[in-house]
Write a protein that holds these residues in place. Structure first.
Motif, mmCIF file in Angstrom:
data_model
loop_
_atom_site.group_PDB
_atom_site.id
_atom_site.type_symbol
_atom_site.label_atom_id
_atom_site.label_comp_id
_atom_site.label_asym_id
_atom_site.label_seq_id
_atom_site.Cartn_x
_atom_site.Cartn_y
_atom_site.Cartn_z
ATOM 1 N N ARG A 13 0.655 -1.490 -0.187
ATOM 2 C CA ARG A 13 0.090 -0.275 -0.450
ATOM 3 C C ARG A 13 0.831 1.060 0.192
ATOM 4 N N ASP A 14 2.073 1.210 0.374
ATOM 5 C CA ASP A 14 2.976 2.654 0.256
ATOM 6 C C ASP A 14 3.402 2.488 -0.871
ATOM 7 N N GLY A 15 3.484 1.700 -1.413
ATOM 8 C CA GLY A 15 4.332 1.885 -3.055
ATOM 9 C C GLY A 15 2.909 1.646 -4.106
ATOM 10 N N ALA A 16 1.847 1.538 -3.757
ATOM 11 C CA ALA A 16 0.630 1.281 -4.578
ATOM 12 C C ALA A 16 0.559 2.123 -6.043
ATOM 13 N N GLU A 17 0.269 1.363 -6.881
ATOM 14 C CA GLU A 17 -0.111 2.173 -7.796
ATOM 15 C C GLU A 17 -1.286 2.731 -8.040
ATOM 16 N N ALA A 18 -1.049 4.191 -8.594
ATOM 17 C CA ALA A 18 -1.477 5.184 -8.215
ATOM 18 C C ALA A 18 -3.363 4.429 -7.798
ATOM 19 N N GLU A 19 -3.679 4.371 -9.306
ATOM 20 C CA GLU A 19 -5.360 4.145 -9.313
ATOM 21 C C GLU A 19 -5.761 3.335 -7.956
ATOM 22 N N ALA A 20 -5.079 2.332 -7.186
ATOM 23 C CA ALA A 20 -5.711 1.695 -5.833
ATOM 24 C C ALA A 20 -4.532 2.346 -4.748
ATOM 25 N N ARG A 21 -4.695 3.973 -4.410
ATOM 26 C CA ARG A 21 -3.698 5.072 -3.558
ATOM 27 C C ARG A 21 -5.078 5.187 -2.786
ATOM 28 N N TYR A 22 -5.767 4.153 -2.127
ATOM 29 C CA TYR A 22 -7.131 4.728 -1.592
ATOM 30 C C TYR A 22 -6.664 5.861 -0.111
ATOM 31 N N GLU A 23 -7.467 6.662 0.457
ATOM 32 C CA GLU A 23 -7.396 7.251 1.705
ATOM 33 C C GLU A 23 -6.757 6.517 2.760
ATOM 34 N N ARG A 24 -6.027 6.696 3.658
ATOM 35 C CA ARG A 24 -5.607 5.847 5.005
ATOM 36 C C ARG A 24 -6.283 6.428 5.766
ATOM 37 N N GLY A 25 -5.474 7.975 5.859
ATOM 38 C CA GLY A 25 -5.753 9.070 7.727
ATOM 39 C C GLY A 25 -6.608 9.339 7.179
ATOM 40 N N GLY A 26 -7.662 9.737 8.436
ATOM 41 C CA GLY A 26 -8.350 11.276 8.525
ATOM 42 C C GLY A 26 -7.726 12.477 8.401
ATOM 43 N N THR A 27 -8.669 13.239 8.695
ATOM 44 C CA THR A 27 -8.422 14.573 7.893
ATOM 45 C C THR A 27 -8.539 16.044 8.989
ATOM 46 N N LEU A 28 -10.162 14.737 10.096
ATOM 47 C CA LEU A 28 -11.056 15.355 10.634
ATOM 48 C C LEU A 28 -10.161 16.485 11.935
ATOM 49 N N ASP A 29 -10.038 17.097 12.641
ATOM 50 C CA ASP A 29 -10.324 17.534 13.972
ATOM 51 C C ASP A 29 -10.600 16.783 14.769
ATOM 52 N N VAL A 30 -10.322 17.145 16.491
ATOM 53 C CA VAL A 30 -10.370 16.012 17.392
ATOM 54 C C VAL A 30 -12.310 15.974 17.774
ATOM 55 N N ALA A 31 -12.397 17.135 17.582
ATOM 56 C CA ALA A 31 -13.965 18.050 18.000
ATOM 57 C C ALA A 31 -14.723 16.666 16.146
ATOM 58 N N ALA A 32 -14.913 17.669 15.440
ATOM 59 C CA ALA A 32 -15.052 16.724 13.748
ATOM 60 C C ALA A 32 -15.274 15.493 14.524
ATOM 61 N N ARG A 33 -14.208 15.308 14.798
ATOM 62 C CA ARG A 33 -13.868 13.822 14.489
ATOM 63 C C ARG A 33 -15.421 12.362 15.728
ATOM 64 N N LEU A 34 -14.946 13.902 16.646
ATOM 65 C CA LEU A 34 -15.997 12.787 18.618
ATOM 66 C C LEU A 34 -17.286 13.496 17.777
ATOM 67 N N ALA A 35 -17.759 14.196 16.532
ATOM 68 C CA ALA A 35 -19.358 15.149 16.054
ATOM 69 C C ALA A 35 -18.985 13.639 15.251
ATOM 70 N N LEU A 36 -18.412 13.333 13.830
ATOM 71 C CA LEU A 36 -18.499 12.192 13.290
ATOM 72 C C LEU A 36 -18.992 10.872 13.970
ATOM 73 N N PHE A 37 -18.581 10.740 15.325
ATOM 74 C CA PHE A 37 -18.418 9.707 15.723
ATOM 75 C C PHE A 37 -20.546 8.719 16.539
ATOM 76 N N VAL A 38 -20.519 10.265 16.783
ATOM 77 C CA VAL A 38 -21.825 10.421 17.435
ATOM 78 C C VAL A 38 -23.105 10.023 16.783
ATOM 79 N N GLU A 39 -22.264 11.259 15.518
ATOM 80 C CA GLU A 39 -24.129 10.579 14.777
ATOM 81 C C GLU A 39 -23.863 9.400 14.023
ATOM 82 N N ARG A 40 -23.116 9.106 12.905
ATOM 83 C CA ARG A 40 -22.921 7.832 12.830
ATOM 84 C C ARG A 40 -23.471 6.532 14.089
#
Lengths: 246, 218, 470
Positions: free
Chosen positions: B23-50
């Motif tokens: 996955r570190d050297g993956a083909e471009a078309e197989a490079r899916y998102e691994r890490g998140g982008t949300l800050d702590v508060a947004a992450r918490l809010a998303l968890f509560v919603e989901r």
């Protein structure tokens, strides 16, 4: 442009009006149409039915017939035959272990286009000066939809036709049940799929059902006529060829 | 014999070919998102919603013993739950006075566990995007049967345990898995749609899932 | 296994059942729409699909190494590994393992692999009573019925039928109305007692990680958790193609599978265990690695991608053929498009030889497949294999002859034009005397049962073109 017309065996034999319409549209747009006389069948029926060995000479024949470099593009009024050339020829050539054929096919297939794909994608057109004052519903054929990814190209062209009233087709993206020999090998399932497609066509309130493929239209038309619905099938090329006053 | 057949079947594959998806050297078309982008508060809010989307009841409270205990008490009260299994290693400050804690030590027999009204546990981590809590055998989470047989599961999730994406969660599971801890991913209460595709909640696991999300104050 | 007359005959009966068709239509459309919504919310879905495809492709291309790694890791974690070349061997191994515990009953989590090899019947013959614990599988087991859908195996039954079944078959059903909640509640009460007393459980597996020896079961109801947690002995039967090289592969599969299958962001429960965990769960864990024809499929460089399947069932729900026939017509535990390519290969084309034709090649299955199995291409490839295999046989001799004749005609323009004239002449005759078409059973008769033939044009395009230009 010098455009080679790939008429397809079905179109040549049973639906010459579609071929004439394709010629009319292309010539109206100022292109030179060439009809290589040696063409017969692309081999789709054989390849899709398990007779790959029998299909191979037809692949070679197609490559010979259209392989010259005097053509800027090769255009067919059939999504499924174009899909055969573009998607299956490379595989068939590779499986046959015929390197020369594989090379010929690789050089050829990027220049082969379905008519709407050619008009919209290659020529950048949406209005080809057609006039067709009827209620029309468009059935996206499976090979155009999922192999060629024609997307909205046929609908954009139809939207540019004067006088036309486009209707919405329910469950448009569901197969009509033709599938070549499927229609006769699994006749009951095919008939059930066809019945649903015909119902959707009738529910749309259209007078005319159109598509990019004569094969699907032949299938749908067979049921529309059997049921005496009064709804006609007309190939997209014929709608695009129609002009005011005719 | 099976391995011999396998080797014969893949004889066409060059021996030196790359063995696994990198996955570190993956083909471009197989490079899916691994890490998140949300800050702590947004992450918490998303968890509560989901988590809420899947019919888990979610309570957000301050990350301190008394507040958590109050939220746990309220959750148990909603389901008239008194006898609650409390695994070893759980912060005793989270246990409200109104419930009767039952220790799973020495290990309870299945019928005795099943006879408890509920279970109170912590978790290993949680996934915001999917509203999932993840349990791993061990302190504050007990053994799997303890969080399975009682009818109510009250699970305390501390906000720093929430990751955003599935890949982040799997990466964090490498350590407990190496320690052979059993892992359970829980997304809402158990459910079935086997009869006419009508969703019914609460089949075999706990029929109710209460999530207490503890976050530091502003 | 395949019914007489193959898929077309079984499909004919199914298509004629209007209730079945209505049930199937409602169900497949509901799941298909939900799946589309669950997938639309994932921005990197196409990248995940491609990653899923690569993971499975590489796992298959080096399957021997990954299986060896898996075996070593499971043993290191306190489990035992058994190799079963075929179904009979797997059934014998499981039977021996159950017998060694001294128990005469086992609880079981829904598993397609064990259905495929007929494990329950084999164990029953040894006096071992196996209880299916997935609600739909329980319904089918009580009814003496087989699955019709990978994900919702009792999709062919409605609530009234299920209520009647429970009243008749459950020991103490109590008052029972026909709401799904009440019916599920009755199953919970019945199964709870059996879970608590079970000494042995049998499961399948959604995957096993070679790197760590971790085995996973993805489920919704909690019966999987019960079975993998409560009994002293856990026996997992897994097809060898389910191995994943790395733990990190799960981060892809656990995103692809739930959304494609139940259209959820994540299924309610996923259990991951690594051998035996001291003080938690079974004291004995056995992993039975099953070939049963998988190496046949593996041998075929085109067909081997059928082994990439993660059993989500998305292809069933979008398939216009499955929607009209249901699962039973496929005569296999693997129905729908994936079944049409998997079943024949598992039997080395001995059974299910009509299945590669059970498709109009519309391609809807390929579009939704979470690991991008090119089902249409494999279908076409297998048609070729079947045709080659049957060459020289009497079966479909007429078709073979006409295909060869057509290929011959297309081989030169002279012959092609002669054939065109013949075809048009025949069409003109049929247009005048349609009844002729019904005289000979075959493609023509099949076509005109519900469709008119095309109207023959006065001239071919080629004739027109040649007349038009000097």
């Amino acid at each position: 442009m010098r455009v080679g017309l790939f008429i397809t065996c079905l179109g040549d034999t049973l639906f010459p009006a579609t071929g004439r319409a394709t010629v009319a549209v292309l010539e109206r747009l100022g292109h030179t149409v060439v009809f290589p006389a040696e063409q017969t069948c692309c081999g789709q029926m054989h390849a899709n039915s398990g007779y790959e060995e029998e299909a191979l000479p037809l692949v070679r024949g197609f490559a010979r017939c259209f392989g010259g470099d005097d053509l800027d593009a090769i255009v067919a009024p059939s999504g499924s035959c174009v899909a055969m050339v573009r998607d299956h020829y490379p595989r068939l050539a590779a499986e046959a272990g015929d390197a020369a054929l594989a090379e010929a096919v690789a050089a050829l297939s990027p220049r082969v286009f379905e008519l709407c794909e050619f008009l919209v994608g290659e020529l950048g057109l949406e209005d080809v000066g057609a006039f067709f004052p009827h209620r029309v519903v468009y059935h996206p054929s499976c090979h155009g939809l999922r192999m060629l990814r024609l997307d909205e190209a046929p609908l954009r062209l139809l939207g540019g036709v004067g006088g036309i009233e486009l209707r919405e087709l329910g469950e448009a993206e569901t197969c009509c049940g033709f599938g070549g020999t499927f229609a006769v090998k699994n006749a009951d399932v095919s008939a059930a799929m066809l019945a649903d497609k015909v119902r959707a066509v009738l529910d749309s309130g259209a007078e005319v059902c159109t598509a990019t493929d004569s094969s699907c239209l032949m299938h749908i038309d067979g049921a529309l006529r059997r049921q005496r619905t009064g709804v006609r099938t007309v190939h997209v090329a014929e709608i695009l060829a129609a002009v005011e006053g005719r | 014999m099976v391995l011999g057949r396998v080797r014969a079947a893949i004889a066409d594959v060059p021996a030196g070919e790359v063995l696994a998806f990198d996955r570190d050297g993956a083909e471009a078309e197989a490079r899916y998102e691994r890490g998140g982008t949300l800050d702590v508060a947004a992450r918490l809010a998303l968890f509560v919603e989901r988590a809420g989307d899947y019919q888990a009841e979610v309570t957000v409270c301050a990350d301190e013993g008394a507040a958590i205990a109050a939220a746990v008490g309220a959750a148990c009260a909603r389901h008239a739950t008194r006898r609650v299994v409390v695994p070893d290693g759980l912060d005793r400050a989270w246990v409200p006075d109104a419930i009767e804690p039952v220790a799973d030590d020495p290990p309870l027999a299945w019928p005795d566990l099943a006879a408890c009204d509920g279970v109170l546990s912590g978790c290993e981590l949680a996934i915001a995007v999917t509203g999932t809590v993840i349990l791993a055998t061990g302190p504050a989470q007990g053994r799997r049967a303890a969080t399975l047989l009682p009818d109510l599961h009250v699970c305390v999730v501390r906000s720093h345990q929430i990751v955003e994406t599935v890949p982040e969660a799997i990466a964090r599971l490498a350590t407990p898995i190496a320690a052979r801890r059993a892992i359970t991913l829980i997304s809402g209460p158990s459910a079935t749609s086997d009869i006419e595709l009508k969703r019914v909640e609460g089949v075999h696991g706990p029929r109710r899932l209460e999530l207490i999300v503890a976050a530091p104050g502003p | 296994m395949t019914p007489a007359g193959g898929f077309p005959a079984a499909a004919r009966a199914a298509v004629a059942d209007s209730q079945l068709r209505a049930n199937l239509r409602g169900a497949t459309h509901a799941i298909r729409d939900k799946r589309a919504a669950a997938v639309a919310e994932v921005a990197d879905w196409e990248e995940l699909r491609e990653a899923g495809r690569l993971i499975k492709e590489r796992a298959m291309r080096h399957l021997d190494r990954h299986l060896e790694d898996l075996e070593a890791a499971v043993i290191a974690a306190g489990g035992q590994v058994h190799w079963a070349p075929d179904g009979a061997a797997a059934n014998r191994i499981v039977g021996d393992l159950v017998a060694a515990t001294g128990s005469a009953e086992a609880v079981k989590v829904k598993s397609l692999a064990t259905d495929e090899i007929g494990l329950n019947d084999a164990l029953a013959a040894r006096g071992i009573d196996v209880l299916e614990t997935d609600l739909a599988e329980l319904i089918n087991q009580l009814a003496g019925d087989t699955s019709s859908h990978i994900l919702v195996p009792a999709i062919h039954r409605n609530r009234a039928e299920i209520r009647e079944l429970f009243l008749r078959e459950l020991p103490d059903p109590g008052e029972l109305d026909e709401t799904p909640a009440a019916l599920a509640g009755a199953a919970r009460r019945f199964l709870r007692e059996r879970f608590l007393r079970a000494e042995v459980a049998i499961s399948g597996a959604n995957f096993a990680v070679a790197e760590t020896g971790t085995v996973g079961v993805v489920e919704s109801e909690g019966n999987g958790r019960m079975c993998t947690t409560l009994p002293r002995t856990l026996i997992t039967v897994m097809g060898i193609e389910k191995v994943l090289p790395r733990l990190s592969d799960l981060e892809v599969m656990l995103q692809l599978l739930p959304r494609s299958s139940t259209a959820e962001r994540m299924n309610p429960y996923t259990s991951l265990w690594t051998g035996v965990t001291p003080g938690d769960g079974p004291e004995g864990f056995h992993l039975v690695l099953l070939d049963a024809g998988r190496t046949n499929a593996l041998r075929d460089e085109v067909g081997r991608q059928a082994l990439h399947c993660i059993r989500c069932s998305a292809c069933l729900n979008v398939c216009p053929v499955y929607e009209r026939t249901g699962g039973h017509a496929y005569g296999s535990v693997y129905p729908g498009p994936i079944g049409a390519i998997l079943t024949p290969q598992l039997s080395d084309l001995e059974s299910g030889a009509t299945l590669p034709w059970a498709s109009s090649l519309c391609g809807a299955c390929y579009d939704v497949c979470p690991v991008k199995i090119d089902i249409p291409t494999v279908l076409v490839h297998l048609r070729g294999e079947v045709v080659r295999r049957e060459a020289g046989g009497s079966k479909d001799a007429a078709e073979r002859l006409s295909m060869k004749a057509a290929a011959y005609a297309f081989g030169s323009t002279t012959r092609y034009r002669r054939a065109q004239r013949l075809a048009l002449r025949a069409l003109r005759v049929l247009a005048k005397v349609p009844v002729l078409g019904r005289l000979v059973p075959g493609p023509l008769a099949a076509w005109i049962t519900v469709r008119d033939l095309p109207e023959p044009p006065p001239e071919t395009f080629g004739d027109w073109w040649r007349g038009r230009r000097p």
